[in-house]
Design an enzyme around this catalytic site. Sequence first.
Site, mmCIF file in Angstrom:
data_model
loop_
_atom_site.group_PDB
_atom_site.id
_atom_site.type_symbol
_atom_site.label_atom_id
_atom_site.label_comp_id
_atom_site.label_asym_id
_atom_site.label_seq_id
_atom_site.Cartn_x
_atom_site.Cartn_y
_atom_site.Cartn_z
ATOM 1 N N SER A 134 0.849 -1.189 0.000
ATOM 2 C CA SER A 134 0.000 0.000 0.000
ATOM 3 C C SER A 134 0.883 1.237 0.000
ATOM 4 O O SER A 134 2.067 1.173 0.358
ATOM 5 C CB SER A 134 -0.880 0.004 1.259
ATOM 6 O OG SER A 134 -1.537 1.243 1.439
ATOM 7 N N TYR A 147 -3.852 -0.889 10.023
ATOM 8 C CA TYR A 147 -3.643 -1.073 8.586
ATOM 9 C C TYR A 147 -2.266 -0.555 8.189
ATOM 10 O O TYR A 147 -1.523 -1.220 7.453
ATOM 11 C CB TYR A 147 -4.746 -0.341 7.812
ATOM 12 C CG TYR A 147 -4.700 -0.568 6.319
ATOM 13 C CD1 TYR A 147 -5.308 -1.675 5.746
ATOM 14 C CD2 TYR A 147 -4.049 0.339 5.484
ATOM 15 C CE1 TYR A 147 -5.270 -1.888 4.377
ATOM 16 C CE2 TYR A 147 -4.003 0.135 4.114
ATOM 17 C CZ TYR A 147 -4.621 -0.976 3.560
ATOM 18 O OH TYR A 147 -4.563 -1.184 2.208
#
Length: 242
Positions: A134, A147
């Site tokens: 990410s 996350y």
Amino acid sequence: MISFSLAGKTALVTGANTGIGQAIAVALGGAGAHVIAAGRSSCAETVAQIASAEAAQMDFADPHAAADLLGSRQVDILVNNAGIIRRADSVDFTEADWDDVIDVNLKALFFTCQAFGKAVLARGGTGKIVNIASLLSFQGGIRVPSYTASKHGVAGLTKLLANEWAVHGINVNAIAPGYIATNNTDALRADPDRNKAILDRIPAGRWGSADDIAGAAVFLASDAAQYVHGAVLNVDGGWLAR
């Protein structure tokens, strides 16, 4: 273009029921791979779009969900896409939300890679792992502490496993998607202020689509990427270059 062909290969794609995982599964199938589309919910829609494919029910809240399959069948390509996200201010973030995200996004990813690596090493073959990282493998983000921690971990594990396994013919790399229009980003796109701030930062001037990630995955899964090890490839519309 033969180096980009995946004919004769079997690929396991986790979280393949929708979004990025579905797009990658369809693209790998289009390049000639037999695709095992794995997800917690039905992957029937994904399988229907691929010439040679099957569905596998797997919940990666169990970090060893793919171990039996990887131990019993030859899988040449592993795409670790399954992931979840929880949003809350850090002062309010719960232990349950921390553990749930870390277990799926990082713990399950490592043990799925481990099972794949064991199988490839045991048969003396070669293999490709593509992890989905990410932008938050590099940045902090806002209101997504578990996350962010998990995706920093994915980048680190990608490099560690590449260091250990490159000499054995296993390529371990990752893709860091930018802001992609998927279920995970519904909340951001629904917030006018956040949506505008994000779009203003992206040189390409748009949110990415799941299909934007698929070509990078085919490349990293193919012989064209034989000398690519430990890379985290940004597919972000130029976000990190800004």
